[in-house]
Write a protein that holds these residues in place. Structure first.
Motif, short mmCIF file in Angstrom:
data_model
loop_
_atom_site.label_atom_id
_atom_site.label_comp_id
_atom_site.label_asym_id
_atom_site.label_seq_id
_atom_site.Cartn_x
_atom_site.Cartn_y
_atom_site.Cartn_z
N THR A 6 85.55 7.10 30.58
CA THR A 6 84.62 8.01 31.26
C THR A 6 84.57 7.65 32.73
O THR A 6 84.23 6.52 33.10
N VAL A 8 83.11 8.84 36.55
CA VAL A 8 82.12 9.65 37.27
C VAL A 8 82.55 9.74 38.72
O VAL A 8 83.00 8.76 39.31
N VAL A 36 83.29 13.14 34.67
CA VAL A 36 81.94 13.67 34.88
C VAL A 36 81.76 13.83 36.39
O VAL A 36 81.80 12.84 37.12
N GLY A 38 79.30 14.85 39.36
CA GLY A 38 77.87 14.97 39.61
C GLY A 38 77.56 15.43 41.02
O GLY A 38 78.34 15.18 41.94
N THR A 86 80.09 18.57 34.07
CA THR A 86 79.39 18.59 35.36
C THR A 86 77.90 18.39 35.11
O THR A 86 77.38 18.76 34.06
N LEU A 97 73.71 9.43 41.50
CA LEU A 97 74.95 8.86 40.98
C LEU A 97 74.68 7.74 39.99
O LEU A 97 75.33 7.65 38.95
N ILE A 100 73.59 9.23 36.72
CA ILE A 100 74.72 9.86 36.02
C ILE A 100 75.63 8.81 35.41
O ILE A 100 76.06 8.93 34.26
N VAL A 101 75.93 7.76 36.16
CA VAL A 101 76.77 6.66 35.65
C VAL A 101 76.15 6.05 34.40
O VAL A 101 76.83 5.84 33.39
N ALA A 104 76.11 8.59 31.38
CA ALA A 104 77.45 8.85 30.85
C ALA A 104 78.10 7.59 30.29
O ALA A 104 79.15 7.68 29.67
N ALA A 106 79.57 5.31 32.03
CA ALA A 106 80.85 5.38 32.73
C ALA A 106 81.52 4.02 32.82
O ALA A 106 80.86 2.98 32.91
N LEU A 109 83.32 4.53 38.57
CA LEU A 109 82.67 5.43 39.51
C LEU A 109 83.58 5.56 40.72
O LEU A 109 84.01 4.55 41.29
#
Length: 146
Positions: A6, A8, A36, A38, A86, A97, A100-101, A104, A106, A109
């Motif tokens: 994953t 981001v 992903v 963002g 998204t 960010l 989102i990280v 997800a 992630a 990044l």
């Protein structure tokens, strides 16, 4: 080297951020990873005016954020990414960010280098430097501006 599942990347709609999206998409394609994308946005002019960042474009409202994400997803598909998600988050670019990280989970990044070498960036911090310090996953800072 790690296997990234994953990835981001953030976008504010700028040319610089689109270069970071393209790099992240190429990596996602190579690793067959989920990408992903963002976009942070401010809910009001008052919220936007409280930040002192000079290294990010102010995205005011969720409609411009959605448009930025649509363009970024298209660019990512053109580079070869196929599993693209998204998301948009209110708040500063760094806050968004990091959220989102974490959401997800992630592995990587990807951010552009805009602001990292400016005087303001050195004194007050920059989006790439701040997320690199805060992130619990690998961070790739892509050379998107000179």
């Amino acid at each position: 080297m790690s296997q990234y599942s994953t990835i981001v990347v953030g976008t504010d709609g700028s040319k610089s951020s689109m270069l970071a999206v393209q790099r992240a998409a190429a990596i996602a394609a190579a690793f067959d990873a989920t990408l992903v994308i963002g976009c942070a946005f401010y809910e009001s002019k008052e919220a936007a005016s409280k930040t002192l960042r000079q290294d990010s474009i102010t995205v005011l409202g969720d409609d411009p954020a959605a448009e930025n994400l649509k363009k970024a997803a298209k660019a990512a598909r053109e580079v070869g990414a196929h599993d693209i998600k998204t998301t948009q988050k209110p708040g500063t670019p760094v806050e968004a960010l990091m959220a989102i990280v974490n959401e997800a989970k992630a592995d990587l990044l990807v951010v552009g280098n805009r602001g990292i070498n400016s005087l303001t960036g050195r004194l007050l911090g920059s989006v790439p430097a701040d997320v690199a310090r805060q992130s619990q996953c690998d961070v790739m800072i892509v050379h998107t501006v000179s």
